[in-house]
Design an enzyme around this catalytic site. Structure first.
Site, PDB file in Angstrom:
ATOM      1  N   LEU A 102       0.870  -1.171   0.000  1.00 41.08           N
ATOM      2  CA  LEU A 102       0.000   0.000   0.000  1.00 41.08           C
ATOM      3  C   LEU A 102       0.907   1.221   0.000  1.00 41.08           C
ATOM      4  O   LEU A 102       1.944   1.244   0.668  1.00 41.08           O
ATOM      5  CB  LEU A 102      -0.893   0.021   1.251  1.00 41.08           C
ATOM      6  CG  LEU A 102      -2.097  -0.915   1.288  1.00 41.08           C
ATOM      7  CD1 LEU A 102      -2.828  -0.774   2.622  1.00 41.08           C
ATOM      8  CD2 LEU A 102      -3.050  -0.658   0.141  1.00 41.08           C
ATOM      9  N   ASP A 103       0.513   2.255  -0.733  1.00 45.65           N
ATOM     10  CA  ASP A 103       1.319   3.471  -0.803  1.00 45.65           C
ATOM     11  C   ASP A 103       1.519   4.068   0.589  1.00 45.65           C
ATOM     12  O   ASP A 103       0.716   3.863   1.498  1.00 45.65           O
ATOM     13  CB  ASP A 103       0.645   4.511  -1.698  1.00 45.65           C
ATOM     14  CG  ASP A 103       0.497   4.034  -3.130  1.00 45.65           C
ATOM     15  OD1 ASP A 103       1.306   3.188  -3.543  1.00 45.65           O
ATOM     16  OD2 ASP A 103      -0.430   4.502  -3.811  1.00 45.65           O
ATOM     17  N   TYR A 104       2.571   4.863   0.694  1.00 46.47           N
ATOM     18  CA  TYR A 104       2.910   5.558   1.944  1.00 46.47           C
ATOM     19  C   TYR A 104       1.717   6.340   2.483  1.00 46.47           C
ATOM     20  O   TYR A 104       1.454   6.347   3.693  1.00 46.47           O
ATOM     21  CB  TYR A 104       4.087   6.495   1.654  1.00 46.47           C
ATOM     22  CG  TYR A 104       4.585   7.292   2.837  1.00 46.47           C
ATOM     23  CD1 TYR A 104       5.394   6.706   3.802  1.00 46.47           C
ATOM     24  CD2 TYR A 104       4.277   8.644   2.963  1.00 46.47           C
ATOM     25  CE1 TYR A 104       5.873   7.450   4.875  1.00 46.47           C
ATOM     26  CE2 TYR A 104       4.749   9.390   4.029  1.00 46.47           C
ATOM     27  CZ  TYR A 104       5.550   8.790   4.982  1.00 46.47           C
ATOM     28  OH  TYR A 104       6.025   9.526   6.047  1.00 46.47           O
TER      29      TYR A 104
END
Length: 235
Positions: A102-104
């Site tokens: 999952l993106d930051y």
């Protein structure tokens, strides 16, 4: 632990078959042949060899679901010393890894495990595990934009597969949408929303297949149930 039990736990053979291997002079403990049954060993201190090959306990498989907060990277370590999702999952003895990423700045459901076979199944495109997200986007997509999204979009280096999208709630300058995809390209949903001119304000994954966040609080985690594990393995 009895030697034959240890051998069975290491995946050498069943306990009964392990007893036969011991009696056949094929087992050494700390360099010495052991051929009597009932010998006990300490798995942490003693070295056991079968046919002159060291055996070790098979690592217990662990399956975890985390509600990832924003501001964490989905890696084991980070070259910029940013906090990682493993900083959240404490008191787990096994060495676990995130399944996908999952993106930051994306929150929500993330699986972690030490089961390499399952990780491969869940991340390989051919298995098409659906992932469901809730996104807050600028403005409200019209019917034409929704159709474009559903039929696949050119996001620069890739044309996405068909996806599901529906509007959950409209606000003055934004809207809440539910999105379902089975792919996992880098920042894919954000890029798709950019293409239809409704950039993502916030993004949260709420489900992978039938595995759901439900009431799991942000920054909290739990072990998967046996039913959830079996579902993932057979999906």
């Amino acid at each position: 632990m009895r030697l034959q039990k240890y051998m069975a736990k290491c995946g050498v053979a069943s306990r009964r078959k392990s007893e036969e291997i011991i009696q056949a002079n094929r087992v050494k403990v700390n360099g010495h042949i052991v051929n009597e049954l009932g010998v006990k060993i300490n798995p942490k201190e003693d070295t056991v060899m079968v046919n002159n090959q060291i055996i070790t306990l098979e690592e217990e498989k662990v399956y975890i679901v985390l509600n990832k907060p924003e501001g964490y990277v989905t890696t084991v370590s980070d070259q910029f010393d940013r906090p990682t999702v493993l900083d959240i999952v404490k008191n787990v003895d096994e060495r676990i890894y995130p399944v996908g990423r999952l993106d930051y700045d994306t929150s929500g459901l993330l699986l972690l495990t030490n089961d390499g076979d399952l990780t491969y199944r869940l991340t390989h495109p051919k298995h098409e595990v659906n992932k469901t997200y809730i996104a807050k986007v600028r403005g409200t997509p019209n019917s034409n934009e929704l159709d474009q999204f559903r039929n696949g979009l050119n996001i620069g280096d890739y044309i996405t597969s068909k996806a599901n999208i529906k509007i959950l709630k409209k606000f003055k300058d934004s809207s809440l949408v539910e999105i379902e995809i089975h792919e996992g390209r880098n920042r894919q949903i954000r890029r798709m929303c950019d293409v239809i001119n409704h950039p993502v304000i916030s993004l949260k994954r709420i489900a992978m297949g039938k595995i759901k966040l439900e009431n799991l609080q942000k920054g909290s985690w739990r072990y998967l149930t046996d039913n959830e594990i079996n579902y993932l393995k057979n999906s």
